[in-house]
Design an enzyme around this catalytic site. Structure first.
Site, PDB file in Angstrom:
ATOM      1  CD  GLN A   1      83.668 -23.665 -13.307  1.00  0.00           C
ATOM      2  OE1 GLN A   1      83.499 -23.598 -12.086  1.00  0.00           O
ATOM      3  NE2 GLN A   1      83.360 -24.755 -13.993  1.00  0.00           N
TER       4      GLN A   1
ATOM      5  CE  LYS B   1      87.835 -31.392  -8.886  1.00  0.00           C
ATOM      6  NZ  LYS B   1      87.162 -30.079  -8.953  1.00  0.00           N
TER       7      LYS B   1
ATOM      8  CG  ASP C   1      83.125 -14.947 -22.827  1.00  0.00           C
ATOM      9  OD1 ASP C   1      83.794 -15.226 -23.844  1.00  0.00           O
ATOM     10  OD2 ASP C   1      82.963 -15.743 -21.895  1.00  0.00           O
TER      11      ASP C   1
ATOM     12  NE  ARG D   1      86.603 -27.713  -6.124  1.00  0.00           N
ATOM     13  CZ  ARG D   1      87.576 -27.333  -6.957  1.00  0.00           C
ATOM     14  NH1 ARG D   1      87.631 -26.100  -7.435  1.00  0.00           N
ATOM     15  NH2 ARG D   1      88.500 -28.200  -7.314  1.00  0.00           N
TER      16      ARG D   1
ATOM     17  CE  LYS E   1      93.049 -20.938 -18.636  1.00  0.00           C
ATOM     18  NZ  LYS E   1      91.912 -21.777 -18.247  1.00  0.00           N
TER      19      LYS E   1
ATOM     20  CB  THR F   1      89.102 -16.564 -19.418  1.00  0.00           C
ATOM     21  OG1 THR F   1      90.484 -16.722 -19.071  1.00  0.00           O
ATOM     22  CG2 THR F   1      88.578 -15.251 -18.836  1.00  0.00           C
TER      23      THR F   1
ATOM     24  CB  THR G   1      85.201 -25.841 -20.096  1.00  0.00           C
ATOM     25  OG1 THR G   1      84.587 -25.037 -21.108  1.00  0.00           O
ATOM     26  CG2 THR G   1      86.696 -25.646 -20.142  1.00  0.00           C
TER      27      THR G   1
ATOM     28  CG  ASP H   1      92.785 -24.721 -15.856  1.00  0.00           C
ATOM     29  OD1 ASP H   1      93.546 -24.248 -16.725  1.00  0.00           O
ATOM     30  OD2 ASP H   1      91.558 -24.751 -15.982  1.00  0.00           O
TER      31      ASP H   1
ATOM     32  N   GLY I   1      90.617 -18.950 -13.487  1.00  0.00           N
ATOM     33  CA  GLY I   1      90.893 -19.711 -14.693  1.00  0.00           C
ATOM     34  C   GLY I   1      92.180 -20.520 -14.717  1.00  0.00           C
TER      35      GLY I   1
END
Lengths: 366, 366
Positions: free
Chosen positions: B154, B82, B175, B126, B245, B214, B98, B241, B239
């Site tokens: 998401q 991917k 949010d 997934r 973060k 987020t 995003t 990644d 969130g």
């Protein structure tokens, strides 16, 4: 390529054929050699981030292969990623090329896949062009005889590219596979050159320039003896693509100026594996930026350690996409689930008109 | 997918829509949750080689993003890769998701690109399914109230997936972007659930299950306080990644069972960055292989550190391709320059009938 961010341009083998037909193979190769030279001459590591390739070893029955990714980023613009596989028994077992690849271009502003193109032809082309650039910098200007050790697909574009920058008048062909050795003349007939099947000894003795592009097994090298070579011989060693796979004798490397395409990668999987880092000469970028500094080496033994450099893939991808755009080639596809409500993964899948499945169409009429 | 090794199957957003329409979103999610559970339960590191993702940091104007590759190999069969990008301002600046991605499937026997499909929808699906698997193993069976911190794309599939395995009767939405918070009810209306816009404090106090998904900036976390949570709360932290973060308070991680999806990756870019390796609990695979061992944790505080695991991409890619094949979906394209003389890169480009440019057609009529 500032096109619709919801669509991806596919550039297939048919599109590449149209480009070759329109430009001619010689003009295309000349343009690529120029573009690659310019990309190397102006290379700035602050603007372009090239990654060493990484990948999986493939457990082929007789000899391992690999599937690798070769990423390069032009900051503020695009990322090019080539996915490339090496399967030495593909021609014999499947009628497929040893090297199969696809090149992808991503927009760094959004992550969108701008374009996907064939990388089989592009890889053969750019590997040839890279050898032409290195050979022009390091071979004797009087070189007329070229020896090809390994007469597979890469040999064709090695010969074509080098022929564009040297007045070659004799081609010596050697391969452990007699069929490949015999058929090289037919496959390179478009060049109008005299291709002779010879022994390895004759090839080594008589060549001014040698290209090794073999599927030698890991640990199976070297593929030439290195004895009785001309003192000014320039060798493009193209076959290295796996740790342990090398084509040249260590002694030859030690007495030659060894020029890696991408040092960190060559130390892992190129001829440079065999020598100490301090024995390695200038990389291809340094060579092209400073041609005068290395000019005296044209009368001495030199080696281009060509493992394959992601920058070459960036250059050939950009060049092909420019031509595809100019000629209205390529097929625009709504691949990614984008273009609907950005916050709703199901949105597009509920809207029947958003991206009809039968909307596969040519990017522009032609 | 043992099809023609000279052609590649494209599975676009339109094809995915046909699959969703035919199966129904619930059945598709149920099937994916089952398939992922089975893939984790039977996972064998000798047969499947999963790589930690790697990639480029993207210099977006306000907040960095990334473009990454997530490769996994099933020995003797296929490699799934991917390519995925994270661009936090895509919705606002470009009307794009995003997360944009494409999933590719390669034949390990030849290196041929078998199929290329959209990865935007597949990733949302997934990631939801992975949270469902973790939540089923770690949340209290009496969980009825779910809190969504971050109401973007998401959140939709987190809610959908968890709803498939728990009888959720109340959804609390929070949010920092009021529009996203308000529109979640509309985007999840297909679930027929009561979605309430609440303060973060109310969400933390009342939720049995929390999903954080987020675009918090690197160094900008945590996104919840961790105070006044239910003692049995289960949190899916989705969130993470990028290095730096994180979404959860360190103290919360220290008092919870923290279950990483892929340990080596979570230590670099997941919530696990904040704790010592010995404070990390079982990974998702261990959890699914040994559900009884961790059952007592359902009444205690637990965290699923979901950075995104390439095995999940392998499972969703295989599942979607199976349905595309069954339904005769997808478009067969002659992308790679293969199918001519394997030893001649120019062969196909000289043969006008080998792969006509107008040959883009549906793999099977439908």
């Amino acid at each position: 390529m500032k096109s619709d961010a919801t669509r991806t341009l596919l550039v297939t083998r048919s599109d590449l054929r149209c480009i070759v037909e329109e430009l001619g193979a010689d003009a295309l190769m000349d343009e690529l050699i120029r573009a690659l030279t310019e990309a190397l001459r102006t290379f700035d590591g602050e603007l372009t981030e090239v990654r060493k390739r990484d990948g999986f070893l493939l457990d082929h029955p007789r000899q391992p292969g690999c599937l690798e990714w070769m990423p390069v980023m032009q900051r503020g613009s695009a990322v090019t990623v080539k996915m490339v596989s090496y399967s030495p028994f593909n021609p014999e077992a499947h009628g497929l090329p040893t090297i199969i690849a696809t090149n992808s271009l991503y927009d760094v502003n959004t992550g969108h896949l701008i374009a996907l193109m064939d990388g089989v032809f592009a890889t053969a082309l750019r590997t040839g062009a890279a050898s032409a650039v290195a050979t022009r910098a390091l071979a004797s200007p009087d070189s007329r005889v070229i020896g090809l050790v390994g007469c597979g697909a890469q040999a064709v574009t090695q010969l074509h590219a080098i022929r564009r920058v040297f007045p070659i008048n004799e081609v010596l062909a050697y391969d452990t596979n007699p069929e490949a050795q015999q058929s090289l003349a037919r496959r390179t007939a478009f060049l109008g050159l005299d291709v002779k099947v010879v022994t390895l000894a004759e090839l080594e003795e008589r060549s001014d320039i040698i290209c090794t592009a073999t599927s030698v097994a890991v640990g199976g090298g070297p593929v030439i003896s290195g004895k009785a070579l001309k003192p000014h011989v320039h060798i493009n060693a193209v076959g290295s693509d796996l740790p342990g796979k090398t084509e040249l004798p260590k002694e030859l490397l030690e007495r030659s100026l060894v020029c890696p395409d991408f040092l960190v990668q060559c130390l892992v999987e190129g001829e440079c594996q065999q020598i100490r880092p301090e024995q390695v000469g200038p990389d291809l970028t340094t060579l092209v930026k400073n041609p005068d500094v290395y000019e005296s080496w044209r009368q001495r033994s030199t080696v281009f350690d060509s493992t394959g450099y992601a920058l070459e893939d960036q250059v050939v991808t950009a060049l092909m996409l420019r031509h595809a755009e100019r000629l209205g080639l390529g097929t625009s596809v709504g691949l990614e689930t984008v273009g609907g409500d950005a916050l709703d993964p199901y949105a597009l899948l509920r809207e029947p008109d958003a991206a009809p499945v039968r909307d596969l169409r040519r990017a522009t009429g032609s």
